[in-house]
Write an enzyme that holds these catalytic residues in place. Structure first.
Site, short mmCIF file in Angstrom:
data_model
loop_
_atom_site.label_atom_id
_atom_site.label_comp_id
_atom_site.label_asym_id
_atom_site.label_seq_id
_atom_site.Cartn_x
_atom_site.Cartn_y
_atom_site.Cartn_z
N GLY A 109 0.83 -1.21 0.00
CA GLY A 109 0.00 0.00 0.00
C GLY A 109 0.86 1.26 0.00
O GLY A 109 0.45 2.32 0.48
N GLY A 111 1.62 2.83 -2.62
CA GLY A 111 1.20 3.70 -3.72
C GLY A 111 1.95 3.44 -5.01
O GLY A 111 2.33 4.39 -5.72
N SER A 112 2.14 2.16 -5.35
CA SER A 112 2.93 1.84 -6.54
C SER A 112 2.24 2.33 -7.82
O SER A 112 2.92 2.77 -8.75
CB SER A 112 3.22 0.34 -6.62
N ASP A 156 -1.28 10.51 -2.63
CA ASP A 156 -0.18 9.61 -3.01
C ASP A 156 0.56 10.15 -4.23
O ASP A 156 1.78 10.05 -4.33
CB ASP A 156 -0.69 8.19 -3.24
O1 PMV Z 1 -5.02 2.82 0.90
P1 PMV Z 1 -4.08 3.95 0.59
O2 PMV Z 1 -2.76 3.81 1.26
O3 PMV Z 1 -3.98 4.23 -0.85
O4 PMV Z 1 -4.71 5.24 1.28
C1 PMV Z 1 -6.01 5.66 1.01
C2 PMV Z 1 -6.32 6.92 1.74
C3 PMV Z 1 -7.73 7.44 1.50
O5 PMV Z 1 -7.84 8.67 2.17
C4 PMV Z 1 -8.77 6.48 2.09
C5 PMV Z 1 -8.01 7.61 0.01
C6 PMV Z 1 -7.34 8.81 -0.62
O6 PMV Z 1 -7.22 8.81 -1.86
O7 PMV Z 1 -7.00 9.77 0.06
#
Ligand code: PMV
Length: 324
Positions: A109, A111-112, A156
């Site tokens: 998780g 963000g690849s 991300d």
């Molecule tokens: O699951 P991840 O690490 O991509 O994080 C998502 C975070 C959220 O706030 C739920 C979604 C976003 O795009 O901000």
């Protein structure tokens, strides 16, 4: 120039997940495990070729005119749509071959998908001789992510482009680098794969008819993020830990996105002397983070392992997208 290699960092959400999808701020830090993309221009060809072995894409080819059309394998989507979006705006006269490789597992998780999107936009801009600002790279990359995922704040993407530690508001309405050296963070991987969009939808559905309550929760999280920004600027890690614990209570008790494995790893970290600990990202699995003074860091790591987690050794506050 007809070949370039670019890399971009992964990310960790520090505070503000979920709320940041709905016009609130978050804090995110870039991590020094990086995604790499090499793009080679193919003279006398009109083909798009992709090698992305980390996500099971090998020997993938199609005519440039078919980009974004038809069934696209999951592992090829972000790169292919990034190329389509870029070449729609800045036409390309030859074919191209893209090879991607990641220093981290796509399961963490980190963000690849966003990092590879950013690499492709940056690399293409170089090959096409176009000078794009960081904000322009962010905008084109975020559009690409939304084209595919439909949902997401873009935090991300911002981490991959700008690097460092950022105060970020939905869609890039604010992208503010925070001048810190690095944070005393420990990262634990739960071993459980989480799907971001599924969790965003789950929260929305579970508050159907109670949107006002959800809005209040998001305002509460926003207030924590504003306080945390000040704590980061002062390097007040104890305060930041306390705010992370409050954020975790919103995520676990109110939004319901934590899972027992993450809770165990978080509790073990706190018992071992961390200032604070919380899940990082959408929840449902992936990683947790703990912030701890030097004296207890080894104990916190041992606690995470004892709770069944894997400690990921990674530096934070890493550099944003760059040419290799
Ligand atoms: O699951 P991840 O690490 O991509 O994080 C998502 C975070 C959220 O706030 C739920 C979604 C976003 O795009 O901000």
């Amino acid at each position: 120039m007809n070949e370039v290699t670019v890399s971009a960092p992964g990310k960790l959400m520090l505070l503000g997940e979920h709320a940041v999808v709905y016009n609130r701020p978050c804090l995110v830090t870039a991590v020094d495990q990086r995604m790499r993309a090499t793009i080679e221009l193919l003279e006398n060809s009109q083909e798009f070729q992709l090698e992305a072995p980390d996500v099971n894409v090998t020997n993938y080819k199609k005519p440039l005119s078919d980009l974004g059309v038809g069934d696209i394998p999951k592992g090829a989507q972000f790169v292919e749509v990034a190329v389509r979006n870029m070449t729609e705006k800045y036409p390309l006269s030859s074919g191209l071959k893209i090879t991607t490789a990641s220093e981290f597992s796509s399961l963490f998780g980190f963000g690849s998908s966003s990092a590879s999107t950013v690499c492709v936009i940056k690399a293409l801009s170089i090959l096409l001789g176009i000078n794009l600002s960081k904000k322009e790279i962010f905008d084109m990359s975020y559009k690409t992510v939304l084209d595919i995922q439909k949902k997401g704040s873009g935090f991300d993407v911002a981490a991959a482009v700008f690097g460092g530690t950022l105060y970020f508001v939905t869609g890039g309405r604010a992208i503010e680098p925070l001048p810190v050296f690095s944070l005393p963070l420990i990262v634990g991987y739960s071993g459980v794969k989480a799907d971001t969009v599924t969790l965003i939808n789950k929260v929305k559905e579970s508050f159907a008819g109670r949107e006002i309550i959800l809005d209040e929760i998001y305002n509460g999280i926003k207030n924590l993020v504003e306080e945390a920004k000040i704590a980061v600027l002062k390097s007040d890690w104890q305060k930041l830990g306390d705010l992370m614990n409050q954020n975790q209570r919103y995520l676990r008790d109110d939004l319901g996105v934590s899972i027992p494995k993450l809770d165990d790893m978080i509790n073990a970290s706190l018992l071992a002397g961390a200032y604070g600990a919380k899940l990082s990202g959408a929840g449902g699995g992936d990683c947790m983070i703990a912030i701890a003074p030097k004296e207890t860091q080894e104990l916190v790591k041992a606690g995470i392992i004892q709770a069944g987690g894997e400690v990921i050794h990674v530096k934070n506050n890493a550099e944003g997208v760059r040419v290799e």
